[in-house]
Design a protein around this motif. Structure first.
Motif, PDB file in Angstrom:
ATOM      1  N   VAL A   1       0.849  -1.204   0.000  1.00 35.80           N
ATOM      2  CA  VAL A   1       0.000   0.000   0.000  1.00 35.80           C
ATOM      3  C   VAL A   1       0.879   1.247   0.000  1.00 35.80           C
ATOM      4  O   VAL A   1       2.056   1.199   0.375  1.00 35.80           O
ATOM      5  N   THR A   2       0.303   2.337  -0.407  1.00 41.81           N
ATOM      6  CA  THR A   2       1.007   3.614  -0.400  1.00 41.81           C
ATOM      7  C   THR A   2       1.058   4.148   1.022  1.00 41.81           C
ATOM      8  O   THR A   2       0.055   4.118   1.742  1.00 41.81           O
ATOM      9  N   TYR A   3       2.239   4.637   1.419  1.00 43.92           N
ATOM     10  CA  TYR A   3       2.333   5.269   2.731  1.00 43.92           C
ATOM     11  C   TYR A   3       1.446   6.512   2.746  1.00 43.92           C
ATOM     12  O   TYR A   3       1.383   7.233   1.750  1.00 43.92           O
ATOM     13  N   PRO A   4       0.805   6.779   3.866  1.00 50.32           N
ATOM     14  CA  PRO A   4      -0.042   7.971   3.916  1.00 50.32           C
ATOM     15  C   PRO A   4       0.788   9.248   4.022  1.00 50.32           C
ATOM     16  O   PRO A   4       1.898   9.243   4.544  1.00 50.32           O
ATOM     17  N   ASP A   5       0.209  10.331   3.509  1.00 51.92           N
ATOM     18  CA  ASP A   5       0.812  11.656   3.668  1.00 51.92           C
ATOM     19  C   ASP A   5       0.529  12.194   5.066  1.00 51.92           C
ATOM     20  O   ASP A   5       1.256  13.046   5.571  1.00 51.92           O
ATOM     21  N   LEU A   6      -0.539  11.690   5.683  1.00 51.69           N
ATOM     22  CA  LEU A   6      -1.026  12.204   6.960  1.00 51.69           C
ATOM     23  C   LEU A   6      -1.801  11.089   7.652  1.00 51.69           C
ATOM     24  O   LEU A   6      -2.488  10.313   6.990  1.00 51.69           O
ATOM     25  N   VAL A   7      -1.678  11.010   8.982  1.00 50.96           N
ATOM     26  CA  VAL A   7      -2.433  10.032   9.769  1.00 50.96           C
ATOM     27  C   VAL A   7      -3.331  10.782  10.742  1.00 50.96           C
ATOM     28  O   VAL A   7      -2.869  11.693  11.446  1.00 50.96           O
ATOM     29  N   LEU A   8      -4.609  10.402  10.772  1.00 51.88           N
ATOM     30  CA  LEU A   8      -5.566  10.894  11.777  1.00 51.88           C
ATOM     31  C   LEU A   8      -5.789   9.729  12.731  1.00 51.88           C
ATOM     32  O   LEU A   8      -6.323   8.686  12.331  1.00 51.88           O
ATOM     33  N   LEU A   9      -5.381   9.890  13.976  1.00 50.64           N
ATOM     34  CA  LEU A   9      -5.323   8.775  14.929  1.00 50.64           C
ATOM     35  C   LEU A   9      -6.209   9.023  16.137  1.00 50.64           C
ATOM     36  O   LEU A   9      -5.986   9.970  16.900  1.00 50.64           O
ATOM     37  N   ASP A  10      -7.199   8.149  16.315  1.00 46.49           N
ATOM     38  CA  ASP A  10      -8.009   8.181  17.526  1.00 46.49           C
ATOM     39  C   ASP A  10      -7.191   7.562  18.655  1.00 46.49           C
ATOM     40  O   ASP A  10      -6.304   6.740  18.413  1.00 46.49           O
ATOM     41  N   LEU A  11      -7.467   7.954  19.884  1.00 43.45           N
ATOM     42  CA  LEU A  11      -6.749   7.370  21.024  1.00 43.45           C
ATOM     43  C   LEU A  11      -7.456   6.136  21.568  1.00 43.45           C
ATOM     44  O   LEU A  11      -6.812   5.180  21.989  1.00 43.45           O
ATOM     45  N   ASN A  12      -8.773   6.159  21.585  1.00 46.64           N
ATOM     46  CA  ASN A  12      -9.552   5.078  22.191  1.00 46.64           C
ATOM     47  C   ASN A  12      -9.852   4.016  21.147  1.00 46.64           C
ATOM     48  O   ASN A  12     -10.896   4.045  20.498  1.00 46.64           O
ATOM     49  N   LEU A  13      -8.908   3.078  21.008  1.00 46.05           N
ATOM     50  CA  LEU A  13      -9.011   2.042  19.988  1.00 46.05           C
ATOM     51  C   LEU A  13      -8.967   0.665  20.622  1.00 46.05           C
ATOM     52  O   LEU A  13      -8.316   0.477  21.660  1.00 46.05           O
ATOM     53  N   PRO A  14      -9.608  -0.320  19.976  1.00 44.84           N
ATOM     54  CA  PRO A  14      -9.460  -1.687  20.469  1.00 44.84           C
ATOM     55  C   PRO A  14      -8.080  -2.242  20.103  1.00 44.84           C
ATOM     56  O   PRO A  14      -7.416  -1.740  19.209  1.00 44.84           O
ATOM     57  N   LYS A  15      -7.688  -3.274  20.813  1.00 42.96           N
ATOM     58  CA  LYS A  15      -6.449  -4.029  20.618  1.00 42.96           C
ATOM     59  C   LYS A  15      -5.210  -3.254  21.043  1.00 42.96           C
ATOM     60  O   LYS A  15      -4.514  -3.668  21.934  1.00 42.96           O
ATOM     61  N   LYS A  16      -4.903  -2.126  20.409  1.00 42.44           N
ATOM     62  CA  LYS A  16      -3.813  -1.240  20.829  1.00 42.44           C
ATOM     63  C   LYS A  16      -4.365   0.163  20.799  1.00 42.44           C
ATOM     64  O   LYS A  16      -4.935   0.585  19.800  1.00 42.44           O
ATOM     65  N   ASP A  17      -4.179   0.893  21.906  1.00 42.33           N
ATOM     66  CA  ASP A  17      -4.717   2.256  21.914  1.00 42.33           C
ATOM     67  C   ASP A  17      -3.836   3.195  21.096  1.00 42.33           C
ATOM     68  O   ASP A  17      -2.740   2.837  20.659  1.00 42.33           O
TER      69      ASP A  17
END
Length: 150
Positions: free
Chosen positions: A60-76
């Motif tokens: 896959v293409t690496y993203p130019d930008l990441v939008l990351l939520d903090l409250n995630l399952p498996k790994k926060d």
């Protein structure tokens, strides 16, 4: 003045487990200029698989930008942010924490882990859309983004 001039869409990785927030983000970016290709992962492990191009995300293409939520399952989100920043190749990718948490501890820890910005989601769809438009205006039109990893 435009930050990056290119013809292909900007790739954004949204790491979000709430389908409603995913839909709001998709809608907010639908009419965006420049064009945005939004990739979605639903948990911290899947986000790392995408970013490290493992499994079904190989190539896959690496993203130019990441939008990351903090409250995630498996790994926060903080664990994901730490693993991304520990990988030299991914260090330059801008990461914006996009979360409903307003606690000082989450803000402090996100910046200590070198998040590029900390944004609080609004429950109001119009305010959320406005926030996403601001993200697109600044990060994709005004800011000069680093080249994506080879």
């Amino acid at each position: 003045m435009s930050g990056q001039s290119r013809n292909e869409p900007f790739d954004i990785l949204l790491v979000e487990d709430n389908p409603g927030d995913v839909r709001l983000t998709q809608e907010a970016f639908k009419e965006a200029e420049p064009t945005i290709s939004l990739h979605v992962t639903m948990d911290g492990n899947e986000a790392l698989e995408f970013l490290f191009q493992r499994g079904k995300y190989e190539g896959v293409t690496y993203p130019d930008l990441v939008l990351l939520d903090l409250n995630l399952p498996k790994k926060d989100g903080h664990e994901v942010l730490k693993e991304i920043r520990d990988e030299e190749e991914l260090t330059p990718v801008p990461i914006l924490v996009l979360t409903s948490s307003e606690t000082e501890e989450d803000v402090r820890e996100s910046y200590e882990l070198t998040a590029n910005a900390y944004l609080t989601k609004s429950a109001d769809p119009d305010e959320f859309a406005s926030l996403m438009q601001s993200v697109a205006d600044f990060w994709l039109r005004s800011a000069q983004l680093p080249p994506v990893p080879a």
